[in-house]
Design a protein around this motif. Structure first.
Motif, mmCIF file in Angstrom:
data_model
loop_
_atom_site.group_PDB
_atom_site.id
_atom_site.type_symbol
_atom_site.label_atom_id
_atom_site.label_comp_id
_atom_site.label_asym_id
_atom_site.label_seq_id
_atom_site.Cartn_x
_atom_site.Cartn_y
_atom_site.Cartn_z
ATOM 1 N N TYR A 172 0.621 -1.106 -0.101
ATOM 2 C CA TYR A 172 0.110 -0.075 -0.158
ATOM 3 C C TYR A 172 0.893 1.226 0.064
ATOM 4 N N GLY A 173 0.601 2.141 -0.941
ATOM 5 C CA GLY A 173 1.046 3.343 -0.891
ATOM 6 C C GLY A 173 2.285 3.656 -1.810
ATOM 7 N N HIS A 174 2.858 2.412 -2.156
ATOM 8 C CA HIS A 174 3.996 2.359 -2.866
ATOM 9 C C HIS A 174 3.884 1.698 -4.316
ATOM 10 N N GLY A 175 4.960 1.949 -5.325
ATOM 11 C CA GLY A 175 5.183 1.172 -6.188
ATOM 12 C C GLY A 175 5.774 -0.058 -5.950
ATOM 13 N N PRO A 176 6.753 -0.702 -6.843
ATOM 14 C CA PRO A 176 7.450 -1.686 -6.639
ATOM 15 C C PRO A 176 8.307 -1.847 -5.580
ATOM 16 N N VAL A 177 8.167 -2.596 -4.639
ATOM 17 C CA VAL A 177 8.925 -2.664 -3.557
ATOM 18 C C VAL A 177 9.786 -3.864 -3.527
ATOM 19 N N TYR A 178 11.197 -3.636 -3.396
ATOM 20 C CA TYR A 178 12.175 -4.748 -3.225
ATOM 21 C C TYR A 178 12.446 -5.138 -2.042
ATOM 22 N N LEU A 179 11.907 -6.474 -1.532
ATOM 23 C CA LEU A 179 12.014 -7.065 -0.283
ATOM 24 C C LEU A 179 13.335 -7.685 0.003
ATOM 25 N N PHE A 180 13.900 -7.559 1.383
ATOM 26 C CA PHE A 180 14.982 -8.139 1.729
ATOM 27 C C PHE A 180 14.954 -8.299 3.253
ATOM 28 N N THR A 181 16.197 -8.789 3.679
ATOM 29 C CA THR A 181 16.332 -8.954 5.266
ATOM 30 C C THR A 181 17.696 -8.348 5.487
ATOM 31 N N ASP A 182 18.125 -7.895 6.644
ATOM 32 C CA ASP A 182 19.227 -7.753 7.250
ATOM 33 C C ASP A 182 19.986 -9.003 7.747
ATOM 34 N N PRO A 183 21.289 -9.010 8.051
ATOM 35 C CA PRO A 183 22.007 -10.447 8.401
ATOM 36 C C PRO A 183 21.244 -11.047 9.888
ATOM 37 N N ASP A 184 20.470 -10.263 10.523
ATOM 38 C CA ASP A 184 19.955 -10.623 11.683
ATOM 39 C C ASP A 184 18.266 -10.804 11.360
ATOM 40 N N GLY A 185 17.826 -10.724 10.172
ATOM 41 C CA GLY A 185 16.487 -11.240 10.143
ATOM 42 C C GLY A 185 15.416 -10.016 10.046
ATOM 43 N N HIS A 186 15.734 -8.821 10.225
ATOM 44 C CA HIS A 186 14.839 -7.708 10.167
ATOM 45 C C HIS A 186 14.411 -7.477 8.595
ATOM 46 N N GLU A 187 13.108 -7.620 8.421
ATOM 47 C CA GLU A 187 12.367 -7.306 7.290
ATOM 48 C C GLU A 187 12.562 -5.905 6.777
ATOM 49 N N MET A 188 13.009 -5.810 5.647
ATOM 50 C CA MET A 188 13.121 -4.255 4.938
ATOM 51 C C MET A 188 12.787 -4.182 3.663
ATOM 52 N N GLY A 189 12.428 -3.191 3.038
ATOM 53 C CA GLY A 189 11.937 -2.833 1.444
ATOM 54 C C GLY A 189 12.553 -1.556 0.992
ATOM 55 N N PHE A 190 13.049 -1.808 -0.265
ATOM 56 C CA PHE A 190 13.458 -0.705 -0.865
ATOM 57 C C PHE A 190 12.415 -0.262 -2.037
ATOM 58 N N TYR A 191 12.045 1.059 -2.122
ATOM 59 C CA TYR A 191 11.323 1.487 -3.128
ATOM 60 C C TYR A 191 11.547 2.826 -3.608
ATOM 61 N N TYR A 192 11.237 3.165 -4.648
ATOM 62 C CA TYR A 192 11.104 4.962 -5.318
ATOM 63 C C TYR A 192 9.866 5.057 -5.431
ATOM 64 N N GLU A 193 8.902 4.724 -6.144
ATOM 65 C CA GLU A 193 7.732 5.505 -6.509
ATOM 66 C C GLU A 193 7.061 5.375 -5.305
ATOM 67 N N THR A 194 5.913 6.403 -5.004
ATOM 68 C CA THR A 194 5.336 6.416 -3.731
ATOM 69 C C THR A 194 4.307 7.503 -4.107
ATOM 70 N N GLU A 195 3.154 7.251 -3.166
ATOM 71 C CA GLU A 195 1.873 8.043 -3.173
ATOM 72 C C GLU A 195 2.097 9.214 -2.195
ATOM 73 N N TRP A 196 2.116 10.244 -2.496
ATOM 74 C CA TRP A 196 2.014 11.700 -1.559
ATOM 75 C C TRP A 196 0.653 11.486 -0.814
ATOM 76 N N TYR A 197 0.703 12.212 0.388
ATOM 77 C CA TYR A 197 -0.310 12.387 1.022
ATOM 78 C C TYR A 197 -1.265 13.433 0.632
ATOM 79 N N GLU A 198 -2.435 13.332 0.505
ATOM 80 C CA GLU A 198 -3.496 14.362 0.107
ATOM 81 C C GLU A 198 -4.405 14.608 1.196
ATOM 82 N N ALA A 199 -4.402 15.864 1.743
ATOM 83 C CA ALA A 199 -5.051 16.512 2.700
ATOM 84 C C ALA A 199 -6.430 16.704 2.502
#
Length: 316
Positions: free
Chosen positions: A102-129
């Motif tokens: 939600y709120g993002h374009g393609p997200v690349y999923l990965f973990t750090d060496p300790d197992g914490h989940e992370m994701g890289f993205y560039y495309e994103t939705e801006w908040y609309e008040a």
């Protein structure tokens, strides 16, 4: 000099928190932290801090135990995204692309060496008040809420790690983050390290898990405009029956004015204000704190309480 790939990550985007009582955690963020619920999807609730330009700030997901889910990091450009994806894949920690976040374009999923989940993205939705939170000033995301803690944005995440040196190598060699401060034990082992991905003094922190566990959370921090906001927040939390763990006070490391509380699900939350402290020097020299210096406590003499070293989520 900064590591290769420094500034490929523009900033810390958003974070997912697990909670066994997601509705109560939602009320904590909305009623006491002055965020706004913006979306629900499956067992997740999305809330937005008032000056976050992106569509949401925290994703609250119902789980049996508290803890941290995925941390989202926005890349500085499509090209920077591809460079960091290639670096993660070379490290063997990638999990592939997701197009359903939600709120993002393609997200690349990965973990750090300790197992914490992370994701890289560039495309994103801006908040609309909407009409109910449209700001008077067009250069902020939404109207100032004027209630509770009034947190402006997500500031940093502090992970517990079973192997801080491995986390250091991953952060500098794979993510391109720059270490700014560290604690080194008498035997030469790094016990905690603070990393910056932009000109903030720190965005991501790895602290040694005293229980030797993997993938746990120490805390997630949110920035206020002033120290006075944190003082008022302490009264807000007191009246609401929220557990205040330590503070308000000032850290020696990074000089952050802080307040730590436990949200209803059990995750440690920090309200922080680092003033105008930025790391602008391109040749910043890593600050090292010794075991003896750290044992002195915080900047103004407050001793670090025991639970700060032992409590993490999920609780073991």
């Amino acid at each position: 000099m900064p590591p290769a790939g420094f500034h490929d990550i523009a900033h810390l985007g958003s974070v997912e928190l697990f909670s066994p009582v997601p509705e109560e955690t939602r009320d904590f963020f909305v009623d006491l932290m002055a965020m706004k619920e913006v979306h629900r999807q499956g067992d997740s609730i999305y809330v937005h801090a008032w000056d976050d330009y992106e569509s949401y700030t925290v994703k609250i997901t119902g789980r049996d135990q508290a803890g941290i889910g995925r941390t989202y990091l926005r890349a500085a450009s499509p090209e920077a995204l591809q460079r960091r994806v290639e670096a993660v894949e070379a490290a063997g920690l990638g999990a592939g692309w997701s197009k359903t976040e939600y709120g993002h374009g393609p997200v690349y999923l990965f973990t750090d060496p300790d197992g914490h989940e992370m994701g890289f993205y560039y495309e994103t939705e801006w908040y609309e008040a909407g009409e109910e939170d449209r700001p008077s000033l067009k250069n902020q995301a939404s109207a100032f809420p004027g209630r509770g803690a009034n947190v402006r944005r997500l500031d940093h995440v502090n992970y517990l790690a079973s192997d801080v040196p491995a986390a250091r190598d991953f952060m500098t060699g794979t993510l391109g983050a720059r270490p700014t401060e560290q604690i080194v034990l008498d035997d030469g082992t790094p016990a905690a390290m603070w990393f910056s991905v932009c000109n903030k003094s720190y965005d991501l922190v790895f602290t040694s898990d005293w229980l030797g566990a993997r993938g746990r959370l120490h805390h997630v921090a949110f920035a206020t405009d002033t120290r006075e906001d944190i003082l008022r927040a302490a009264d807000v939390f007191l009246e609401a029956g929220i557990h205040i763990e330590t503070g308000p006070h000032k850290h020696a490391i990074q000089q952050t004015f802080f307040l730590y509380v436990w949200e209803p699900g059990g995750n440690r939350i920090e309200l922080c204000n680092a003033g105008a402290r930025l790391v602008l020097a391109p040749d910043w020299k890593l600050i090292t704190w010794t075991q003896a210096e750290r044992a002195k406590g915080q900047a103004w003499g407050l001793k670090t309480i025991e639970s700060f070293h032992t409590h993490g989520t999920p609780v073991l």
